[in-house]
Design a protein around this motif. Structure first.
Motif, mmCIF file in Angstrom:
data_model
loop_
_atom_site.group_PDB
_atom_site.id
_atom_site.type_symbol
_atom_site.label_atom_id
_atom_site.label_comp_id
_atom_site.label_asym_id
_atom_site.label_seq_id
_atom_site.Cartn_x
_atom_site.Cartn_y
_atom_site.Cartn_z
ATOM 1 N N ASP A 118 -2.430 -78.348 -14.577
ATOM 2 C CA ASP A 118 -2.480 -79.634 -13.076
ATOM 3 C C ASP A 118 -2.361 -81.241 -13.232
ATOM 4 O O ASP A 118 -3.116 -81.544 -14.652
ATOM 5 C CB ASP A 118 -3.977 -79.300 -12.793
ATOM 6 C CG ASP A 118 -3.890 -79.437 -11.214
ATOM 7 O OD1 ASP A 118 -2.964 -80.999 -10.583
ATOM 8 O OD2 ASP A 118 -4.622 -79.563 -10.848
ATOM 9 N N PRO B 278 4.132 -85.456 -7.810
ATOM 10 C CA PRO B 278 4.408 -84.253 -7.334
ATOM 11 C C PRO B 278 3.726 -84.305 -5.554
ATOM 12 O O PRO B 278 4.326 -83.415 -4.681
ATOM 13 C CB PRO B 278 4.154 -83.225 -7.814
ATOM 14 C CG PRO B 278 3.799 -83.895 -9.106
ATOM 15 C CD PRO B 278 3.324 -85.412 -9.006
ATOM 16 N N ARG C 93 4.557 -78.891 -5.784
ATOM 17 C CA ARG C 93 3.038 -77.879 -5.668
ATOM 18 C C ARG C 93 2.445 -79.260 -7.224
ATOM 19 O O ARG C 93 1.264 -78.743 -7.482
ATOM 20 C CB ARG C 93 2.588 -76.761 -6.047
ATOM 21 C CG ARG C 93 3.221 -75.701 -4.570
ATOM 22 C CD ARG C 93 2.341 -74.470 -4.601
ATOM 23 N NE ARG C 93 3.712 -73.892 -4.879
ATOM 24 C CZ ARG C 93 4.580 -73.781 -4.619
ATOM 25 N NH1 ARG C 93 4.557 -73.692 -2.980
ATOM 26 N NH2 ARG C 93 5.852 -72.673 -4.786
ATOM 27 N N ASP C 94 3.241 -79.310 -7.679
ATOM 28 C CA ASP C 94 2.943 -80.002 -9.089
ATOM 29 C C ASP C 94 4.698 -79.977 -10.188
ATOM 30 O O ASP C 94 5.661 -80.120 -9.213
ATOM 31 C CB ASP C 94 1.988 -78.541 -10.782
ATOM 32 C CG ASP C 94 1.862 -79.005 -11.616
ATOM 33 O OD1 ASP C 94 2.419 -80.343 -12.126
ATOM 34 O OD2 ASP C 94 1.023 -78.177 -11.759
ATOM 35 N N PRO D 288 5.376 -78.510 -16.183
ATOM 36 C CA PRO D 288 4.030 -78.368 -16.477
ATOM 37 C C PRO D 288 3.240 -78.250 -17.446
ATOM 38 O O PRO D 288 2.405 -79.171 -18.465
ATOM 39 C CB PRO D 288 2.316 -77.593 -15.709
ATOM 40 C CG PRO D 288 4.470 -76.889 -14.733
ATOM 41 C CD PRO D 288 5.019 -76.921 -15.544
ATOM 42 N N THR E 57 11.289 -83.271 -11.966
ATOM 43 C CA THR E 57 10.824 -83.280 -10.555
ATOM 44 C C THR E 57 10.917 -83.657 -9.796
ATOM 45 O O THR E 57 11.574 -83.116 -8.581
ATOM 46 C CB THR E 57 9.793 -83.607 -10.718
ATOM 47 O OG1 THR E 57 9.077 -82.896 -12.650
ATOM 48 C CG2 THR E 57 8.333 -83.773 -9.654
ATOM 49 N N MET F 148 12.454 -80.513 -6.610
ATOM 50 C CA MET F 148 10.951 -80.924 -6.126
ATOM 51 C C MET F 148 10.836 -81.001 -5.352
ATOM 52 O O MET F 148 9.530 -80.008 -5.107
ATOM 53 C CB MET F 148 9.509 -80.746 -7.139
ATOM 54 C CG MET F 148 9.727 -80.139 -8.964
ATOM 55 S SD MET F 148 10.172 -78.504 -9.490
ATOM 56 C CE MET F 148 8.955 -77.915 -9.242
ATOM 57 N N ASP G 52 -2.761 -76.760 -5.666
ATOM 58 C CA ASP G 52 -2.142 -76.670 -5.236
ATOM 59 C C ASP G 52 -1.748 -77.792 -4.700
ATOM 60 O O ASP G 52 -0.409 -77.547 -2.963
ATOM 61 C CB ASP G 52 -1.942 -75.073 -4.715
ATOM 62 C CG ASP G 52 -1.503 -74.446 -5.941
ATOM 63 O OD1 ASP G 52 -1.088 -74.735 -6.942
ATOM 64 O OD2 ASP G 52 -1.212 -72.717 -5.587
ATOM 65 N N GLN H 129 4.686 -73.432 -9.440
ATOM 66 C CA GLN H 129 5.389 -75.012 -9.237
ATOM 67 C C GLN H 129 6.716 -74.643 -8.665
ATOM 68 O O GLN H 129 6.927 -75.494 -7.469
ATOM 69 C CB GLN H 129 5.153 -75.753 -10.122
ATOM 70 C CG GLN H 129 6.396 -75.566 -10.934
ATOM 71 C CD GLN H 129 6.112 -75.007 -12.082
ATOM 72 O OE1 GLN H 129 5.520 -73.796 -12.175
ATOM 73 N NE2 GLN H 129 7.469 -75.201 -13.528
#
Lengths: 552, 216, 94
Positions: free
Chosen positions: A35, A108, A114-115, A119, A188, A192, A523, B12
């Motif tokens: 996380d 994030p 979410r991450d 990770p 990311t 993301m 999350d 994710q």
């Protein structure tokens, strides 16, 4: 244990919200977590420990410098102290500080993910960091290193005593942790982002992390190979740096500063991103010239790679290269100034409140400006001959590193502390700490500008008696500064348990991270957010009207 | 959701495509890092060759150009086979994928064996920098510098080849025994990128080391 | 996925071209071209590296973003070489 009970009787715990902190509480669940929020906390604890080590070395140095004679430590010990201070503060505190703690925690969430993208690599980066740290600590405990954090050859590769190779190995390993973090942040940010989160809607903190990451992945490998070459030369007596092997010591400096100058921007860019967030929130105003502030981050990241030769003006580098590097160094002032002007313009007609994070942000702007402008003195070829390797340089970069970066780190920590822990810190103690840090800092480092200008060289534990007054002032400032640092350490820990419950958005700030509960669930978001407006939709007039109504 | 059961999507990511694009981009960023890692050594080589062109040319003539040329061909062919392996993975042809990966790994091993023989001969000729270094040239100090850079750069490259061979062999086994990459060929894709990158590094090393002083 | 992909034919042609360039660079090294020996060798290497990246690494079929990352590595390598050599080549000037 706890998880088992949670699953067995869901009724009693249903009232307590599930957060990333209480989801699982075993030690293994922390050490093996992927996380991003927990990894951020792992980093926070680790870099705080390293900060204490680096700070202890600084304390001893300042104590020694109270008197012109060397009466507290021998010269050899002093050399080791400034090496420990430099290495630990640069690689184990400043470089990781904002990116790995607040960047990991917030990136994030700020883009609605979410991450991070990878990770597991994120967790691996922490282990690499700690592995590197273990080597560094071993090197310190087993006798230390006296080369300075710059490891200049051929001293480091041939003549220096101490555990240079262990120290270099530590930095080498920690460097790959940096690369892993940078790689993660780049991917990311690209891949993301939540629907609607276009590049021009990204919070400026994300822009600064992104540009920092570019420097991390492109500069750190060069440091790795440079330190490896230095260590090989030391271990086997073959290499390319030592003149007695036909080498050119300046090649080491070129390679070292190809990393270490951009590294300065690794340290300051995230701080600039933090200030953009704090200024807008506490002035209740949209950032002035969003595109320019964002583009200035990119410009600083790129230009930062073109100026490394200004560390070598008096190292017998070609004078023509020196001229080019000097001109390029002046150019970095342009995007830096754009940022400062835009922050100032953001304050104009804002509805400003002076909460602790804002104090740090305003401190940053002033101190960074002093640090940046004195950098221009150093970037001019002729002036640099006079002040090179004096306390002027020390004061200059501490205004950037401590006055800039550490201020921004503390400001960010206070600003997002309610998000991280769900609790508020005690405001008046925090203000006291912020003010003593500001006062202590200036008292420590402003006299050093004068000392350097008068000609006191860095890295000596004895000095001419006429410098004593200014050195005593500096040491006095350092003790106020130290007190200022210990205060947050105490009250932040206290507030973790006893602070006022913060609620999801105590600052009424914009940004996706404030739309989720504090502390956030594992999350981050219940449903993927959809972004429809820009990052800083504050309204100073509405805030003023509210305030007037409240006080009427 | 796509109808074909694609790769398991990690929590994710929103979907398999995002996961795949993120992984590919991550690999390219890593390769940029690698380029700069090798770049430090290339800068050292370039700086000293600019300063001591004669010493480097003379020393370069002591390298074993036949070994180097054969090895270049071996790596180029292995890259070609790897490209076919990536294609086989995309087409879900498990048997072909395992075989092509094994061929690639064998060619990589051949490269390392040839390199090993080359190193052995150079050690016996006294070309390993250090106290026993010995060379008949006009500037032995910088000839030693050349050979130090030679050992360093080919050594770091060989380390990358070794890692590549190990991974390719491992992936070949996973493909063969567990059908690991059915509808999930991203890992093979990334492995291919890495292997081709190692090939590109060698493409630049080869002329700098073996061909620097051949014409005179 | 939906991107275009090279055919086996492309791979084979690419392989033959790479081996031909290898032969060419060896042959060129034995001719005395003066300072151009290094230039030719590096140009051929760039061509080979380009072929590998474009076809084997699928750069030709990739999105612009991947081009940017591939280019960034090369560009930053260029910064390092150019600025450092800027020192080495001008040190003798007076």
């Amino acid at each position: 244990m706890t998880t088992a009970t949670l699953q067995a009787e869901p009724q009693p715990v249903a009232r307590v919200a599930r957060t990333y902190l209480n989801e699982r509480t075993t030690i293994a669940s922390w050490l093996l977590t992927t996380d991003h929020k927990r990894i951020a906390l792992l980093y926070m604890v680790s870099i705080t420990l390293f900060f204490l080590i680096g700070g202890a070395a600084a304390t001893l140095m300042r104590l020694e410098l109270l008197t012109p004679q060397g009466d507290l430590v021998a010269s050899d010990t002093y050399n080791k102290l400034f090496t420990i201070h430099g290495v630990v503060m640069v690689w184990f505190f400043l470089i990781p500080s904002i990116p790995t703690v607040l960047g990991n925690f917030l990136l994030p969430m700020m883009i609605g993910a979410r991450d991070v993208a990878f990770p597991k690599i994120n967790l691996a980066s922490w282990y690499l960091f700690m592995g590197g740290g273990a080597f560094a600590v071993f090197s310190i405990l087993s006798g230390g290193v006296d080369t300075g954090w710059t490891f200049y050859t051929p001293y480091s590769s041939t003549y220096a005593n101490g555990h240079v190779i262990a120290m270099a190995t530590g930095i080498f390993i920690a460097g790959f942790g940096s690369i892993a973090t940078g790689l993660n942040f780049i991917v990311t940010t690209h891949k993301m982002r939540a629907p609607g989160m276009t590049w021009m809607k990204l919070p400026l903190f994300v822009w600064s992390l992104y540009t920092t990451s570019i420097i991390l992945v492109l500069a750190t490998p060069v440091l790795a190979i440079t330190l490896a070459l230095m260590a090989l030369e030391r271990a086997f007596g073959v290499g390319i740096f030592n003149p007695s092997l036909g080498g050119d010591p300046l090649l080491f400096q070129h390679l070292f500063w190809f990393y270490s100058h951009p590294a300065v921007y690794i340290m300051i860019l995230p701080g600039m991103g933090v200030v953009s967030e704090l200024i807008t929130c506490f002035a209740r105003k949209k950032i002035f010239g969003y595109q320019f502030v964002a583009a200035a981050s990119v410009a600083i990241a790129v230009l930062g790679f073109l100026v490394w030769g200004h560390h070598m003006f008096v190292s017998s580098q070609s004078i023509y290269a020196g001229m080019i590097f000097s001109v390029l160094s002046f150019m970095v002032a342009i995007p830096s100034a754009i940022k400062v002007f835009n922050w100032t313009a953001t304050l104009y007609k804002g509805s400003i409140s002076f909460h602790t994070p804002m104090l740090y942000a305003l401190g940053f702007i002033g101190l960074f400006t002093i640090g940046g402008l004195t950098g221009l003195f150093l970037a001019s070829l002729a002036v640099d001959v006079h002040v090179h390797d004096t306390y002027f340089v020390i004061a200059h970069f501490h205004y950037i590193m401590v006055g800039g970066m550490v201020m921004a780190y503390l400001g960010a920590l206070h600003f997002w502390w309610p998000k991280i822990t769900g609790r508020m810190y005690p405001e008046w103690l925090a203000k006291l700490a912020a003010l003593s840090i500001f006062a202590g800092f200036n008292l420590t480092f402003f006299p050093q500008f004068i000392l350097g200008y008068l000609g006191m060289p860095r890295r000596y534990h004895v000095y001419a008696p006429e410098f004593q007054v200014l050195n005593v002032l500096s040491t006095a400032g350092a003790s106020i500064l130290a007190l200022g640092y210990f205060l947050p350490l105490g009250y932040l820990l206290w507030s973790w348990k006893y602070g006022k419950i913060a609620g999801p958005n105590p600052w009424r700030a914009t940004g996706l991270e404030w739309t989720t509960p504090s502390p956030p669930p594992k999350d981050n978001f219940d449903t993927t957010p959809i972004v429809t407006e820009g990052p800083y939709e504050y309204d100073p007039r509405a805030t003023e009207a509210e305030l007037r109504a409240a006080h009427a | 959701m796509p109808e074909i059961a694609l790769a398991p999507v990690e929590h994710q990511f929103e979907n398999a495509e995002q996961q795949r694009e993120a992984a590919t981009m991550g690999m390219w960023v890593f390769l940029a890092t690698e380029a700069l890692f090798f770049g430090g050594m290339f800068l050292g080589y370039t700086a000293y060759r600019t300063y001591y062109p004669e010493a480097f040319a003379e020393a370069s003539r002591h390298t074993l150009v036949a070994f180097g040329s054969i090895n270049t061909a071996v790596l180029l062919i292995s890259s070609t086979v790897m490209a076919f392996a990536v294609r086989a993975a995309r087409m879900n042809r498990r048997g072909l994928l395992s075989i092509l990966l094994l061929v690639t790994a064998s060619l990589g091993t051949a490269f390392l064996v040839i390199k090993g023989f080359e190193y052995a001969r150079e050690i016996s000729e006294g070309l390993l920098p250090g106290p026993k270094f010995h060379i008949e040239t006009s500037d032995p100090v910088h000839a030693e510098m050349f050979f130090y850079l030679y050992w360093l750069m080919t050594g770091v490259h060989a380390l990358h080849v070794t890692i590549g061979v190990a991974l390719i062999g491992f992936f070949a086994l996973r493909a063969w025994l567990f059908d690991a990459f059915r509808d999930h060929d991203t890992p093979i894709d990334l492995l291919g990128l890495y292997w081709h990158f190692v090939d590109v590094v060698w493409v630049f090393l080869f002329p700098l080391i073996y061909l620097a002083g051949r014409h005179s | 996925m939906n991107e275009m992909h090279p055919t086996p034919r492309t791979y084979i042609i690419n392989c033959v071209a790479l081996l031909a360039l290898l032969g060419l660079t060896i042959a060129a090294a034995y001719l005395n071209l003066g300072p151009f020996n290094t230039v030719v060798a590096m140009l051929i290497s760039l061509a080979k590296g380009g072929l590998i990246a474009l076809f084997f690494m699928h750069l030709r079929y990739s999105k612009p973003l991947i081009w940017i990352f591939a280019g960034a590595g090369v560009f930053w390598l260029g910064i390092m070489l150019v600025l450092a050599l800027g020192d080495y080549l001008t040190r003798g000037w007076r």
